[in-house]
Design an enzyme around this catalytic site. Structure first.
Site, mmCIF file in Angstrom:
data_model
loop_
_atom_site.group_PDB
_atom_site.id
_atom_site.type_symbol
_atom_site.label_atom_id
_atom_site.label_comp_id
_atom_site.label_asym_id
_atom_site.label_seq_id
_atom_site.Cartn_x
_atom_site.Cartn_y
_atom_site.Cartn_z
ATOM 1 N N ASP A 20 0.804 -1.223 0.000
ATOM 2 C CA ASP A 20 0.000 0.000 0.000
ATOM 3 C C ASP A 20 0.836 1.271 0.000
ATOM 4 O O ASP A 20 0.457 2.283 0.580
ATOM 5 C CB ASP A 20 -0.986 0.006 1.187
ATOM 6 C CG ASP A 20 -1.853 -1.232 1.186
ATOM 7 O OD1 ASP A 20 -2.225 -1.688 0.093
ATOM 8 O OD2 ASP A 20 -2.142 -1.755 2.279
ATOM 9 N N GLY B 22 -4.651 -4.306 -3.819
ATOM 10 C CA GLY B 22 -5.629 -3.251 -4.083
ATOM 11 C C GLY B 22 -4.833 -2.018 -4.469
ATOM 12 O O GLY B 22 -4.153 -1.438 -3.633
ATOM 13 N N HIS B 23 -4.849 -1.685 -5.743
ATOM 14 C CA HIS B 23 -4.045 -0.565 -6.249
ATOM 15 C C HIS B 23 -4.980 0.556 -6.680
ATOM 16 O O HIS B 23 -5.853 0.350 -7.521
ATOM 17 C CB HIS B 23 -3.157 -1.032 -7.414
ATOM 18 C CG HIS B 23 -2.145 -2.061 -7.002
ATOM 19 N ND1 HIS B 23 -1.287 -2.678 -7.871
ATOM 20 C CD2 HIS B 23 -1.849 -2.576 -5.780
ATOM 21 C CE1 HIS B 23 -0.515 -3.512 -7.200
ATOM 22 N NE2 HIS B 23 -0.846 -3.480 -5.932
ATOM 23 N N GLN C 205 1.918 -6.215 -3.325
ATOM 24 C CA GLN C 205 2.439 -6.368 -1.958
ATOM 25 C C GLN C 205 3.798 -5.663 -1.841
ATOM 26 O O GLN C 205 3.989 -4.648 -2.474
ATOM 27 C CB GLN C 205 2.516 -7.850 -1.540
ATOM 28 C CG GLN C 205 1.162 -8.520 -1.386
ATOM 29 C CD GLN C 205 0.560 -9.009 -2.690
ATOM 30 O OE1 GLN C 205 1.219 -9.668 -3.461
ATOM 31 N NE2 GLN C 205 -0.700 -8.711 -2.923
ATOM 32 N N LYS D 156 1.818 1.952 -5.237
ATOM 33 C CA LYS D 156 2.366 1.361 -6.476
ATOM 34 C C LYS D 156 1.455 1.658 -7.667
ATOM 35 O O LYS D 156 1.916 1.996 -8.755
ATOM 36 C CB LYS D 156 2.526 -0.166 -6.311
ATOM 37 C CG LYS D 156 3.517 -0.551 -5.209
ATOM 38 C CD LYS D 156 3.581 -2.035 -4.980
ATOM 39 C CE LYS D 156 2.353 -2.631 -4.332
ATOM 40 N NZ LYS D 156 2.123 -2.237 -2.926
HETATM 41 P P1 GDP Z 1 -0.719 0.207 -3.584
HETATM 42 O O1 GDP Z 1 -1.345 -1.038 -3.082
HETATM 43 O O2 GDP Z 1 0.746 0.252 -3.332
HETATM 44 O O3 GDP Z 1 -1.055 0.522 -5.030
HETATM 45 O O4 GDP Z 1 -1.351 1.403 -2.723
HETATM 46 P P2 GDP Z 1 -2.901 1.596 -2.328
HETATM 47 O O5 GDP Z 1 -3.617 2.098 -3.532
HETATM 48 O O6 GDP Z 1 -3.433 0.391 -1.647
HETATM 49 O O7 GDP Z 1 -2.780 2.696 -1.196
HETATM 50 C C1 GDP Z 1 -2.208 3.939 -1.438
HETATM 51 C C2 GDP Z 1 -3.260 5.013 -1.122
HETATM 52 O O8 GDP Z 1 -2.627 6.259 -1.050
HETATM 53 C C3 GDP Z 1 -4.316 5.152 -2.208
HETATM 54 O O9 GDP Z 1 -5.521 5.530 -1.602
HETATM 55 C C4 GDP Z 1 -3.763 6.276 -3.082
HETATM 56 O O10 GDP Z 1 -4.798 6.981 -3.773
HETATM 57 C C5 GDP Z 1 -3.130 7.149 -2.043
HETATM 58 N N1 GDP Z 1 -1.958 7.918 -2.501
HETATM 59 C C6 GDP Z 1 -0.987 7.570 -3.371
HETATM 60 N N2 GDP Z 1 -0.042 8.527 -3.439
HETATM 61 C C7 GDP Z 1 -0.428 9.497 -2.581
HETATM 62 C C8 GDP Z 1 0.148 10.735 -2.169
HETATM 63 O O11 GDP Z 1 1.220 11.133 -2.587
HETATM 64 N N3 GDP Z 1 -0.543 11.466 -1.233
HETATM 65 C C9 GDP Z 1 -1.726 11.038 -0.708
HETATM 66 N N4 GDP Z 1 -2.323 11.793 0.184
HETATM 67 N N5 GDP Z 1 -2.289 9.875 -1.076
HETATM 68 C C10 GDP Z 1 -1.641 9.119 -1.982
HETATM 69 P P1 IMO Z 2 -0.940 -4.248 -2.240
HETATM 70 O O1 IMO Z 2 -0.502 -4.799 -3.574
HETATM 71 C C1 IMO Z 2 -0.941 -4.726 2.105
HETATM 72 C C2 IMO Z 2 -1.106 -8.831 3.624
HETATM 73 C C3 IMO Z 2 -2.374 -9.270 4.343
HETATM 74 C C4 IMO Z 2 -1.788 -10.254 5.324
HETATM 75 C C5 IMO Z 2 -0.685 -10.932 4.524
HETATM 76 C C6 IMO Z 2 -1.106 -12.265 3.896
HETATM 77 O O2 IMO Z 2 -2.226 -3.517 -2.280
HETATM 78 O O3 IMO Z 2 0.177 -3.501 -1.594
HETATM 79 P P2 IMO Z 2 -2.700 -12.915 1.868
HETATM 80 O O4 IMO Z 2 -4.135 -12.650 1.630
HETATM 81 O O5 IMO Z 2 -1.783 -12.372 0.807
HETATM 82 O O6 IMO Z 2 -2.392 -14.356 2.161
HETATM 83 O O7 IMO Z 2 -2.357 -12.119 3.236
HETATM 84 O O8 IMO Z 2 -0.344 -10.017 3.491
HETATM 85 N N1 IMO Z 2 -1.327 -8.290 2.268
HETATM 86 C C7 IMO Z 2 -1.225 -6.991 1.954
HETATM 87 N N2 IMO Z 2 -1.000 -5.911 2.736
HETATM 88 N N3 IMO Z 2 -1.072 -4.581 0.770
HETATM 89 C C8 IMO Z 2 -1.270 -5.648 -0.038
HETATM 90 O O9 IMO Z 2 -1.261 -5.565 -1.374
HETATM 91 C C9 IMO Z 2 -1.405 -6.926 0.562
HETATM 92 N N4 IMO Z 2 -1.633 -8.169 0.085
HETATM 93 C C10 IMO Z 2 -1.574 -8.989 1.130
HETATM 94 O O10 IMO Z 2 -3.010 -8.184 4.969
HETATM 95 O O11 IMO Z 2 -1.169 -9.563 6.379
HETATM 96 MG MG MG Z 3 -2.892 -1.649 -1.834
#
Ligand code: GDP
Ligand code: IMO
Ligand code: MG
Length: 430
Positions: A13, A40-41, A225, A16
């Site tokens: 998170d 979840g991206h 991840q 990416k």
């Molecule tokens: P990922 O799994 O690595 O793709 O990241 P996620 O999408 O799960 O979580 C990142 C969260 O931060 C999302 O809600 C993005 O919209 C938000 N985000 C990304 N870059 C920035 C930033 O520079 N500032 C803020 N405030 N939010 C950001």
């Molecule tokens: P993105 O790509 C954050 C965590 C779960 C749990 C562990 C194992 O959005 O960064 P699983 O369901 O993979 O067997 O769970 O890994 N986990 C993540 N945490 N971001 C993710 O993906 C994750 N995908 C799995 O919360 O701790």
């Molecule tokens: Mg994510």
């Protein structure tokens, strides 16, 4: 021709999806190479939000080809729902633009049921998985009893394989976990239809990637991840069941290691973790609360509140070394605005005073580590409109430069809001 890998350097998170979407403009193809719909991206474009679980984050850019590699585990129901959802929002998804490896393994209802039942049985010792069947699907892959995308295209093989596989799974579900058995005939009926719909998308992805490279195309490899959730290098057993390490791009897409030219390491300006497991820099105080609320740290997949803490420079440095990160993409810097002091962990201290400058393998030792922080003066200015590095507040630049110096990789991208274009680009990305 360039092959860039994007990986998370913390516990996921980091943003990416946003960075992949931004860089897609310079690319011809975007490839997912591991993980599944545990990811979840999130992308935000002109205020509109898109969350992707399986489709690569390049899909919003017309004309770019998105590939789901052999290293990914695919829940076809989730994939089709995601495809339908995007099509309903006017995004063109067709077999020219989305290619799915025929070797990718398929998540079945038994995998999801076992994942959930196991977590329930573990009680306090649960991993906190996303409950999407990821671990059990990779287990079957390693046990050589898995079902691959290609099997969805052959009804006779699919039926036979499901019937064989479900014998063992149903014993486990019923006798071990007291859950209901799952009928292979019903799953067959459902999955054969998924196969029919997905057939035009299923292909020999490595072959197509080799052809794309021969034609001089630029490819971006989107990790899911992060390195500290890696099954080999992460905080085992509190990890996922694949390798989010940059090296997995080679195996999970089917290209030789020599193709890859750059590795972009995503670093959130602080740390978050969702699920259980050690987290040395975790904050349970008002700063932790501030980071969660201001950073909206709630899971994009499960909606769970994320645990939060200061940036752990030691663990990011470890990821830089492991994945050969060539430049950093720092995200969510804007979230730190308003804090008087900002901290980065630059070592750990054990109760006996012993100091460590690397993440120990033993979780027991990790549990006894206290972070040693370097402190920085905070900044109060809004960053969300800043377009040039030199326009960032001086205190903010000091923090960024300290991160780069400590972890041993240059600054490449700096993200100051969720919006696609709210990003300062310092690096050269073809
Ligand atoms: P990922 O799994 O690595 O793709 O990241 P996620 O999408 O799960 O979580 C990142 C969260 O931060 C999302 O809600 C993005 O919209 C938000 N985000 C990304 N870059 C920035 C930033 O520079 N500032 C803020 N405030 N939010 C950001
Ligand atoms: P993105 O790509 C954050 C965590 C779960 C749990 C562990 C194992 O959005 O960064 P699983 O369901 O993979 O067997 O769970 O890994 N986990 C993540 N945490 N971001 C993710 O993906 C994750 N995908 C799995 O919360 O701790
Ligand atoms: Mg994510």
């Amino acid at each position: 021709m360039a092959c860039l890998v994007v990986v998370g350097s913390q516990w996921g998170d980091e943003g990416k999806g946003k960075i992949v979407d931004l860089l897609t403009e310079r690319m011809d193809g975007i490839v997912r190479f591991q993980g599944g719909n545990n990811a979840g991206h999130t992308l935000v474009v002109n205020g509109e939000k898109f969350i992707l679980h399986l489709i690569p984050s390049g899909i919003l850019h017309p004309g770019k080809v998105c590939y789901i590699g052999n290293g990914v585990v695919v829940d076809p129901k989730v994939l089709l729902t995601e495809m339908d959802g995007f099509m309903a929002r006017g995004i063109d998804i067709n077999p020219e633009r989305l290619r799915i490896s025929d070797r990718a393994h398929v998540i079945l209802p038994t995998h999801i049921a076992i994942d959930k039942a196991r977590e329930k049985a573990l009680g306090d010792a649960a991993i906190g998985t996303t409950g999407r069947g990821i671990g059990p699907c990779y287990e079957d892959k390693a046990a050589r009893v898995g079902i691959r995308m290609i099997d969805l295209l052959d009804a006779t093989t699919l039926r036979a394989k499901l019937e064989k596989a479900f014998v063992e799974k149903n014993v486990l579900l019923e006798s071990m976990y007291g859950e209901d058995a799952i009928s292979p005939a019903k799953v067959y009926e459902e999955y054969v239809l998924y196969g029919r719909r997905l057939a035009p998308y299923i292909s020999d992805v490595p072959l197509e990637l080799h052809e794309a490279l021969s034609a001089g195309h630029n490819l971006l490899f989107e990790g899911a991840q992060a390195v500290h959730l890696d099954i080999d290098h992460g905080t085992y057993p509190y990890v996922t069941s694949s390798n989010p390490h940059a090296g997995a791009a080679s195996v999970g897409a089917g290209l030789p290691p020599r193709c890859f030219s750059q590795v972009i390491g995503l670093v959130k300006a602080y740390t978050s973790r969702v699920g259980e497991g050690p987290f040395i820099c975790e904050l349970h105080d008002e700063v932790g609360h501030f980071l969660r609320e201001k950073g909206f740290e709630y899971g994009s997949t499960t909606g769970r509140p994320r645990r939060t803490g200061w940036l752990d420079g030691v663990s990011v440095r470890h990821s830089v070394r492991l994945s050969g990160i060539t430049s950093l993409a720092i995200t969510k810097l804007d979230v730190l605005t308003g804090l008087k002091v900002v901290k980065m962990c630059v070592g750990y201290e054990l109760p006996d005073g012993h100091k460590l400058n690397a993440l120990p393998t033993s979780l027991d030792i990790q549990a006894r580590c206290k972070p040693i922080y370097q402190e920085f003066e905070g900044w109060q200015e809004d960053l969300s409109e800043v377009k040039r590095y030199e326009d960032l507040p001086a205190n903010c630049r000091r923090y960024l430069e300290a991160i780069a110096a400590y972890v041993g990789a240059p600054l490449g991208l700096i993200s100051v809001s969720p919006e696609r274009n709210a990003t300062i680009v310092l690096g050269n990305y073809c």
